[in-house]
Design an enzyme around this catalytic site. Structure first.
Site, PDB file in Angstrom:
ATOM      1  N   LEU A   1       0.818  -1.211   0.000  1.00  0.00           N
ATOM      2  CA  LEU A   1       0.000   0.000   0.000  1.00  0.00           C
ATOM      3  C   LEU A   1       0.853   1.262   0.000  1.00  0.00           C
ATOM      4  CD1 LEU A   1      -2.799  -1.010   2.521  1.00  0.00           C
ATOM      5  CD2 LEU A   1      -3.161  -0.327   0.149  1.00  0.00           C
TER       6      LEU A   1
ATOM      7  N   ASP B   1      11.072   3.673   4.357  1.00  0.00           N
ATOM      8  CA  ASP B   1      10.936   2.234   4.582  1.00  0.00           C
ATOM      9  C   ASP B   1      12.197   1.721   5.258  1.00  0.00           C
ATOM     10  OD1 ASP B   1      10.744  -0.786   4.007  1.00  0.00           O
ATOM     11  OD2 ASP B   1       8.837  -0.026   3.250  1.00  0.00           O
TER      12      ASP B   1
ATOM     13  N   ASP C   1      14.044   4.523  11.345  1.00  0.00           N
ATOM     14  CA  ASP C   1      13.004   3.839  12.115  1.00  0.00           C
ATOM     15  C   ASP C   1      12.065   4.893  12.694  1.00  0.00           C
ATOM     16  OD1 ASP C   1      11.445   2.398  13.850  1.00  0.00           O
ATOM     17  OD2 ASP C   1      13.105   1.420  14.894  1.00  0.00           O
ATOM     18  N   ILE C   2      10.872   4.989  12.140  1.00  0.00           N
ATOM     19  CA  ILE C   2       9.941   6.052  12.540  1.00  0.00           C
ATOM     20  C   ILE C   2       9.279   5.776  13.885  1.00  0.00           C
ATOM     21  CG2 ILE C   2       9.541   7.069  10.294  1.00  0.00           C
ATOM     22  CD1 ILE C   2       7.186   4.439  11.743  1.00  0.00           C
TER      23      ILE C   2
ATOM     24  N   ASN D   1       1.703   4.660   7.377  1.00  0.00           N
ATOM     25  CA  ASN D   1       1.308   3.392   6.775  1.00  0.00           C
ATOM     26  C   ASN D   1       2.131   2.206   7.274  1.00  0.00           C
ATOM     27  OD1 ASN D   1       0.215   1.677   4.354  1.00  0.00           O
ATOM     28  ND2 ASN D   1       2.445   1.616   4.136  1.00  0.00           N
TER      29      ASN D   1
ATOM     30  N   TYR E   1      -2.519  -6.695  16.928  1.00  0.00           N
ATOM     31  CA  TYR E   1      -2.744  -5.858  15.738  1.00  0.00           C
ATOM     32  C   TYR E   1      -4.077  -5.106  15.842  1.00  0.00           C
ATOM     33  CZ  TYR E   1      -3.468  -4.898  10.712  1.00  0.00           C
ATOM     34  OH  TYR E   1      -3.712  -4.317   9.495  1.00  0.00           O
TER      35      TYR E   1
ATOM     36  N   LYS F   1      -4.520  -1.061  15.941  1.00  0.00           N
ATOM     37  CA  LYS F   1      -5.286  -0.379  14.896  1.00  0.00           C
ATOM     38  C   LYS F   1      -6.485   0.369  15.468  1.00  0.00           C
ATOM     39  CE  LYS F   1      -2.904  -1.297  11.180  1.00  0.00           C
ATOM     40  NZ  LYS F   1      -2.141  -0.210  10.537  1.00  0.00           N
TER      41      LYS F   1
ATOM     42  N   THR G   1      -1.355  -7.405   0.086  1.00  0.00           N
ATOM     43  CA  THR G   1      -0.009  -7.003   0.480  1.00  0.00           C
ATOM     44  C   THR G   1       0.678  -8.219   1.095  1.00  0.00           C
ATOM     45  OG1 THR G   1      -0.590  -6.358   2.742  1.00  0.00           O
ATOM     46  CG2 THR G   1      -0.890  -4.685   1.021  1.00  0.00           C
TER      47      THR G   1
END
Length: 306
Positions: free
Chosen positions: A19, A38, A76-77, A103, A174, A178, A208
């Site tokens: 995505l 990334d 690394d965000i 994302n 997860y 989310k 994905t």
């Protein structure tokens, strides 16, 4: 293309594949200058490392080959340093930041009785903290710009999931992360509107690395051509629109999007209610709850139970 995002500076995290890659290419095709982030990790978050080489650079090469402008970011965000440098990459390279698309993510699926603390922490870190930190540093930049009289029509698009809205068997970590992203989005929309920032979330369904491992052949591309309802590129048009000036006035919303379908999710709303004006006994509370449940809409089924 229409040039919907001409002149805008856009950051997309986790944009080396899936995505994120589709979003980065779609923004660039509409004239945006793109920071492609990334870390290059595996599906479970293992491997990879800092630096622009790898999938992020591959996407940058695609964009520049098509005549667009992009730069790779391999930090690394989910760390303060990585998130800070992500915003700096946009400002230093392209002179500002207009749109942040959060994302990045990975999976470590387990049933709750087998879900280890490390798997919980890792998924919370990349999804929830990995949304919060870029948003926090972008918000700091946008607030400073607004106070200096250089307010921008800023946009944030966060990535939730149907798992976060309805739950998903085998994905407690997860789903919780989310769901947290939706709450974070609503707070950002309420707090940052005064600085010209709009924040929305999407709950996409597409093919994905993550969904192929979870759903297998149900995500496969159709044989013999035709409309590929699970292609990641189907999700990106809504993301690009939300990240553009054209979405003015749209904030604090959650959209499900899959194939050619877009749905505005309406979230938690008060349903049947009763107020006695006095404290109930446990038996009275139970009787009231059962009566209200009989009048309430049934919940949507959790993914993996239907």
């Amino acid at each position: 293309m229409t040039g919907l995002c001409a002149g805008r500076v856009v950051v997309v995290t986790g944009a080396g594949r899936g995505l994120g890659r589709a979003h980065a290419l779609a923004f660039a095709a509409e004239g945006a200058r793109v920071v492609v982030n990334d870390l290059g990790v595996g599906l479970d978050g293992s491997g990879g490392g800092a630096g622009p080489a790898g999938p992020a650079q591959d996407v940058v090469d695609e964009i520049t080959a098509a005549g667009g402008l992009a730069v790779a970011h391999g930090g690394d965000i989910a760390t303060p340093e990585g998130a800070r440098s992500l915003v700096a990459a946009a400002v230093d390279t392209f002179g500002g930041l207009d749109t942040l698309v959060n994302n990045a993510g990975f999976l470590r699926d387990r049933m709750l009785v087998n879900l280890g603390e490390d798997d919980w922490d890792a998924v919370m870190r990349v999804h929830l903290k990995g949304h919060f930190l870029p948003l926090r540093h972008a918000a700091e930049y946008w607030r400073a710009e607004a106070k200096a009289g250089r307010g921008r029509r800023a946009r944030v698009i966060n990535t939730s999931s149907g798992a976060g809205l309805l739950g998903s068997v085998g994905q407690g970590n997860y789903a919780a992360a989310k769901a947290g992203i939706v709450g974070l989005t609503l707070v950002a929309a309420a707090e940052m509107g005064r600085y010209g920032v709009q924040a929305n979330a999407i709950a996409p369904a597409a093919r994905t690395r993550m969904t192929e491992s979870a759903f297998g052949d149900t995500m496969a591309a159709p044989e013999g051509g035709g409309f590929d309802a699970m292609a990641p590129e189907n999700v990106s048009p809504l993301v690009v629109w939300l990240g553009s000036d054209a979405s003015e006035g749209v904030t604090g919303r959650v959209f499900e999007t899959e194939g050619g379908r877009i749905t505005v999710m309406e979230g938690w709303r008060p349903g049947p209610t009763a107020d006695t004006g006095a404290r109930r006994t446990p038996a009275e509370a139970g009787a009231t709850a059962l009566r209200l449940l009989a009048d309430a809409e049934p919940p949507q089924p959790v993914y993996g139970t239907r």
